[in-house]
Every structure is written in C-alpha cells, then in structure tokens.
Write a protein that holds these residues in place. Structure first.
Motif, PDB file in Angstrom:
ATOM      1  N   GLN A 199       0.809  -1.214   0.000  1.00 46.29           N
ATOM      2  CA  GLN A 199       0.000   0.000   0.000  1.00 46.29           C
ATOM      3  C   GLN A 199       0.847   1.271   0.000  1.00 46.29           C
ATOM      4  OE1 GLN A 199      -3.670   0.632   0.662  1.00 46.29           O
ATOM      5  NE2 GLN A 199      -3.821  -1.343  -0.364  1.00 46.29           N
ATOM      6  N   HIS A 200       2.128   1.162   0.292  1.00 44.23           N
ATOM      7  CA  HIS A 200       2.957   2.358   0.442  1.00 44.23           C
ATOM      8  C   HIS A 200       4.355   2.105  -0.087  1.00 44.23           C
ATOM      9  CE1 HIS A 200       4.524   6.064   2.130  1.00 44.23           C
ATOM     10  NE2 HIS A 200       3.332   6.368   2.614  1.00 44.23           N
ATOM     11  N   SER A 201       4.889   3.052  -0.842  1.00 50.46           N
ATOM     12  CA  SER A 201       6.242   2.887  -1.382  1.00 50.46           C
ATOM     13  C   SER A 201       7.300   2.969  -0.294  1.00 50.46           C
ATOM     14  CB  SER A 201       6.514   3.971  -2.436  1.00 50.46           C
ATOM     15  OG  SER A 201       6.369   5.269  -1.862  1.00 50.46           O
ATOM     16  N   LEU A 202       6.967   3.627   0.821  1.00 49.16           N
ATOM     17  CA  LEU A 202       7.896   3.742   1.952  1.00 49.16           C
ATOM     18  C   LEU A 202       7.178   3.334   3.237  1.00 49.16           C
ATOM     19  CD1 LEU A 202       9.520   7.178   1.066  1.00 49.16           C
ATOM     20  CD2 LEU A 202      10.535   4.924   0.742  1.00 49.16           C
ATOM     21  N   PRO A 203       6.890   2.054   3.415  1.00 50.30           N
ATOM     22  CA  PRO A 203       6.140   1.608   4.596  1.00 50.30           C
ATOM     23  C   PRO A 203       6.913   1.832   5.887  1.00 50.30           C
ATOM     24  CG  PRO A 203       7.020  -0.265   3.389  1.00 50.30           C
ATOM     25  CD  PRO A 203       7.265   0.944   2.545  1.00 50.30           C
ATOM     26  N   SER A 204       6.182   1.813   6.973  1.00 45.98           N
ATOM     27  CA  SER A 204       6.772   2.015   8.294  1.00 45.98           C
ATOM     28  C   SER A 204       7.818   0.948   8.600  1.00 45.98           C
ATOM     29  CB  SER A 204       5.658   1.968   9.342  1.00 45.98           C
ATOM     30  OG  SER A 204       6.192   1.800  10.629  1.00 45.98           O
ATOM     31  N   LEU A 205       8.856   1.338   9.343  1.00 48.01           N
ATOM     32  CA  LEU A 205       9.869   0.374   9.772  1.00 48.01           C
ATOM     33  C   LEU A 205       9.241  -0.757  10.580  1.00 48.01           C
ATOM     34  CD1 LEU A 205      12.842   2.661  10.896  1.00 48.01           C
ATOM     35  CD2 LEU A 205      12.593   1.398   8.759  1.00 48.01           C
TER      36      LEU A 205
ATOM     37  N   ALA B 116      14.482  -7.573   7.528  1.00 44.34           N
ATOM     38  CA  ALA B 116      15.147  -6.614   8.408  1.00 44.34           C
ATOM     39  C   ALA B 116      16.101  -5.723   7.618  1.00 44.34           C
ATOM     40  CB  ALA B 116      15.896  -7.362   9.515  1.00 44.34           C
ATOM     41  N   LYS B 117      16.852  -6.349   6.678  1.00 45.06           N
ATOM     42  CA  LYS B 117      17.809  -5.603   5.869  1.00 45.06           C
ATOM     43  C   LYS B 117      17.097  -4.593   4.964  1.00 45.06           C
ATOM     44  CE  LYS B 117      22.079  -5.042   4.455  1.00 45.06           C
ATOM     45  NZ  LYS B 117      23.113  -4.555   5.380  1.00 45.06           N
ATOM     46  N   SER B 118      15.956  -4.980   4.392  1.00 45.23           N
ATOM     47  CA  SER B 118      15.192  -4.080   3.524  1.00 45.23           C
ATOM     48  C   SER B 118      14.680  -2.874   4.308  1.00 45.23           C
ATOM     49  CB  SER B 118      14.012  -4.828   2.895  1.00 45.23           C
ATOM     50  OG  SER B 118      14.459  -5.852   2.042  1.00 45.23           O
ATOM     51  N   GLY B 119      14.219  -3.135   5.508  1.00 46.27           N
ATOM     52  CA  GLY B 119      13.731  -2.042   6.337  1.00 46.27           C
ATOM     53  C   GLY B 119      14.827  -1.052   6.667  1.00 46.27           C
ATOM     54  N   TYR B 120      15.985  -1.581   7.045  1.00 44.16           N
ATOM     55  CA  TYR B 120      17.109  -0.708   7.372  1.00 44.16           C
ATOM     56  C   TYR B 120      17.569   0.080   6.152  1.00 44.16           C
ATOM     57  CZ  TYR B 120      21.715   0.931   8.622  1.00 44.16           C
ATOM     58  OH  TYR B 120      22.805   1.728   8.829  1.00 44.16           O
ATOM     59  N   SER B 121      17.658  -0.568   5.001  1.00 44.72           N
ATOM     60  CA  SER B 121      18.106   0.092   3.773  1.00 44.72           C
ATOM     61  C   SER B 121      17.142   1.196   3.367  1.00 44.72           C
ATOM     62  CB  SER B 121      18.241  -0.931   2.640  1.00 44.72           C
ATOM     63  OG  SER B 121      19.194  -1.917   2.958  1.00 44.72           O
ATOM     64  N   GLN B 122      15.842   0.916   3.503  1.00 46.53           N
ATOM     65  CA  GLN B 122      14.831   1.931   3.167  1.00 46.53           C
ATOM     66  C   GLN B 122      14.994   3.154   4.041  1.00 46.53           C
ATOM     67  OE1 GLN B 122      10.476   0.930   3.471  1.00 46.53           O
ATOM     68  NE2 GLN B 122      10.573   2.638   4.906  1.00 46.53           N
TER      69      GLN B 122
ATOM     70  N   LYS C  98      17.634   4.155   5.610  1.00 52.83           N
ATOM     71  CA  LYS C  98      18.907   4.821   5.334  1.00 52.83           C
ATOM     72  C   LYS C  98      18.810   5.718   4.110  1.00 52.83           C
ATOM     73  CE  LYS C  98      23.839   3.718   5.156  1.00 52.83           C
ATOM     74  NZ  LYS C  98      24.838   2.622   5.091  1.00 52.83           N
ATOM     75  N   LYS C  99      18.014   5.319   3.138  1.00 52.08           N
ATOM     76  CA  LYS C  99      17.875   6.094   1.905  1.00 52.08           C
ATOM     77  C   LYS C  99      16.999   7.327   2.088  1.00 52.08           C
ATOM     78  CE  LYS C  99      18.404   2.154  -1.245  1.00 52.08           C
ATOM     79  NZ  LYS C  99      17.685   1.262  -2.175  1.00 52.08           N
TER      80      LYS C  99
END
Length: 436
Positions: A352-358, A382-388, A390-391
C-alpha cells in the motif's frame, strides 16, 4: 451605578441627617431587592433560600418535538442496552447501568479560567432526560456572599446515583465545584461519589487530527450540524457577571445563561453521536479516520472484537492506500493468534505504500524467523527495512520512536547474521550487517 450608591454620593449635597439617610437607603435596598427578583423572574428564575441566604434557580423542559428529539430517548435506551450486552461496562463512555434520568449533562460558568481559590462559579447548569423532554436546571449565584445557598441548591438535586457527563469537566468544572465546596463545607452536605464521563477526551480521540479545534461549539458545528446563532462565548462570562454585580441587572447575564443552556443540551446529542459511531448503530455514517481512531481506542481498552470491526471498516471506506490501517489490523490479528492472517495484512501494508513504516519490516522479520523458521527471509526483511530508512532519512533528525526501531533492526540483523553464518558455514553480508 445603583440608586443606593448614587444617594450616598449625593449625601452632602442633599444635606441629609443620619436618620433620613438610613431611611432612604433602607427604602432603596428594598426597591433594589424587589427589582432584582422581578428581573430574575423575567429570565425564568425563582429565589431559593438556604440558611438565611438566597440564590436563584430555573427549571425548563424542552419537549421532544423534532424528529431528532423524538428519537433521543429511544436511541439513548438502545445505547444503554448495547453497553450491557457487549460487556463494555468499563469503557469510559459506559454509564454503568444507570437509568437514563440519572445522567446529568453538566457545565459551569465561572469568573475566570484558572482553578485557583479566587475563581468563583456563578452558574451551574445541567440537563436530564425526562419522558416529556430534556429538562434543563440552572442555579445562579446572586452574589458571592450567598455561595452556600447557591451550592446547596445544586447538591439538593445531585446524588451518588447520578452520573455526570461533561465537556472538560474532569479537569476544570468539577475541580472548581470541589474547591468552592471546600471553603464552606461546614455549612453543606459532603459531595457525593459518582461516575463521570468527560466528552472532551472522547472528542479529542476521534477528531483532534481533523477539526480546527475541539471546542464544543466547533464540534457542534462540524459533527452535530448545530450552528450557534448570536452566541455569547464562555470567555465573556466573567465580564458579564461583574457587570451584573456592578449594575444589579440580571439581564446582563441573559446571553451567558442561554450559552450555558445550549452547552448542556448539546452534551446530550454529542454523547449520543459518539456512541452511535462506536457501535455503528444503524450504519451511522463514519469517516475512515474516525473508524481508525475508534479502533485504536477499543484496542487500547483490550476490546479486540470492536477494534477489529473498526479497523476493517477504516480500510474498506478509505478511498486511497492505507498502509497504517493494514499494519494495525495485522498487529491486532497477530495478538489474537492468527499469525498467517497477520502476515497477509503486513504484506498488504508493504504493497500500500512505497515507503512503509519500519514497524512493518520488523513485524514481518519476526514472523519469518519465529513462525516460518526462515532465517534468510527474516534477514532480508530486516535488511530491507534498514536500507529503506537509510535512503529516505536524515540521520541527524531521528525521532525517539524511529531510533528505537533502528536499534531493534540492528540487534535483529546482528543475531540473524550469526545464525546464517552457522547455517551457511561462513555466510557474509554486506555493509557490516546493517550496523550504523
């Protein structure tokens, strides 16, 4: 200026002796007293006496005439039954099986907005639901020296069986009553214990993100479709009361009396309106965000059935992507033991969101590790959340909540890397395991 004051100021010019002065002043006082009673009577008030003091009291019935009014008793009866049937007696809006005529919709007007000892209540108003209509009672303080009679008139009408419903009454109105009672409690019966519902807290839960403010007049206009005409704002109450004390003309108070009367009757309709939304009574029109905040409220009270109903309604009625709604429904579903259902809601929150909540990434990592026993999948989440994060984030302006989630992700990544190293025989991940 009163006639008494004028006569005293003219004493030297009139060359009155003491006896004549006393006689004239006595007559003026009697005239003022009679005029005062007549003026109060014109406003619908009758004198009330207690221990040699005088106050004024007014009772007025507003018959159930409009279609909305005629529904009031029946709807309120339905709400009472629903609180009992649903086992929600501990909800802040439940009135604990009281009868409808034991609900006291209550408001005061004071000489200031502080809660200090110098602040005086000069008008107490409350509405009750009667068979023939809404009964409004108002007690008015003739002057500060008659405060015992004023409070006695109210306490005569109020008992432990009653249930107070107010708007900011827990923080302001009732502490004021307690404060004034403390000054003269030797002359009065003690204050009864009772239940108390504060509708300001409810309004803020539902509408603080939507309305320009949660003042009662604003809530009336936007949520009850009740626009006040020529209303005297409560902030004018102190000025009008001091004018009355100076001029001895109760008509100065007519506007604030009307304002207080409208306040207590509005509380009846506001209570009904909020309850109808909570129970979705007759599919009461409710916005997606109202559903969301009602669901949040029910969840915090551990009333999960109604929380789930409103989260789903929030998602169904929202006409745009609603990642947070799916996330909260996923959290609730997980709490209720449906891990697979929770995972599907979390996945939908991602979609639903391009930048979902951590928090979405963290919850998916937890499920993958502990329920699916898939360490590699958990690590990727976990890695995807952290990378998102960070960006998209300025690392120098991180909220405490976000910092907590980043700490969680770092610890999780470290632990999962160690598991993968053991499982894969020396697996290495990039970026030092996601550490800052």
């Amino acid at each position: 200026m009163s006639m008494k004051s004028k006569l005293l100021r003219m004493k030297n010019h009139l060359q009155l002796d003491d006896a004549t002065e006393t006689s004239l002043v006595s007559k003026v006082v009697k005239i003022d007293k009679s005029t005062l009673e007549e003026s109060f009577e014109e406003l619908g008030f009758e004198p009330f006496y207690f221990d040699g003091e005088r106050s004024y009291r007014k009772r007025l019935i507003y018959p159930y005439e409009s279609a909305k009014d005629k529904e009031t008793l029946r709807v309120m009866g339905e709400m009472r039954s629903l609180w009992e049937q649903e086992g929600l007696s501990d909800h802040p809006l439940s009135f604990k099986n009281r009868k409808l005529d034991q609900l006291l919709f209550f408001d005061t007007e004071t000489t200031g907005l502080s809660t200090g000892a110098g602040n005086v209540i000069f008008l107490i108003g409350y509405a009750r639901l009667r068979e023939e209509g809404i009964e409004v009672t108002q007690h008015l303080l003739e002057n500060p020296s008659n405060e015992a009679a004023f409070l006695s008139g109210f306490l005569e009408d109020f008992s432990e069986d009653d249930y107070l419903i107010s708007y900011n009454g827990k923080s302001f109105d009732w502490p004021q009553v307690k404060s004034r009672h403390a000054f003269i409690r030797k002359e009065l019966p003690k204050l009864p214990s009772f239940g108390h519902i504060d509708l300001l807290h409810c309004a803020r839960r539902l509408w603080k993100h939507e309305l320009p403010s949660c003042r009662l007049a604003i809530v009336e206009e936007y949520k009850l479709n009740m626009k006040r005409i020529d209303d005297i704002p409560g902030s004018m109450a102190p000025i009008l009361y001091f004018e009355y004390l100076h001029e001895k003309d109760p008509h100065h108070l007519a506007g604030i009396i009307k304002h207080n009367d409208q306040d207590v009757r509005s509380l009846v309709y506001l209570y009904q309106e909020i309850c109808m939304r909570l129970f979705q009574w007759k599919d009461k029109p409710t916005s997606p965000m109202e559903h969301y905040y009602i669901a949040d409220w029910f969840e915090k009270l551990s009333e999960y059935k109604w929380a789930e109903i409103h989260y789903k309604l929030a998602i169904e009625t929202m006409n745009k992507p609603f990642s947070q709604g799916y996330f909260r429904l996923g959290k609730l579903t997980k709490k209720l033991g449906d891990k697979e259902g929770a995972r599907s809601y979390f996945i939908e929150a991602l979609n639903q969101h391009s930048l979902p909540s951590l928090e979405v990434w963290i919850e998916l990592a937890k499920l993958a590790e502990h329920e699916e026993k898939n360490v590699y999948k958990a690590y990727n989440y976990a890695k995807s959340g952290y990378s998102q994060w960070k960006k998209q984030t300025n690392m120098h302006s991180v909220s405490l909540k976000t910092a907590k989630h980043i700490t969680d992700l770092n610890k999780r990544l470290n632990r999962l890397e160690k598991k993968l190293e053991i499982k894969e025989g020396g697996y290495e991940s990039g970026e030092n395991g996601g550490l800052l």
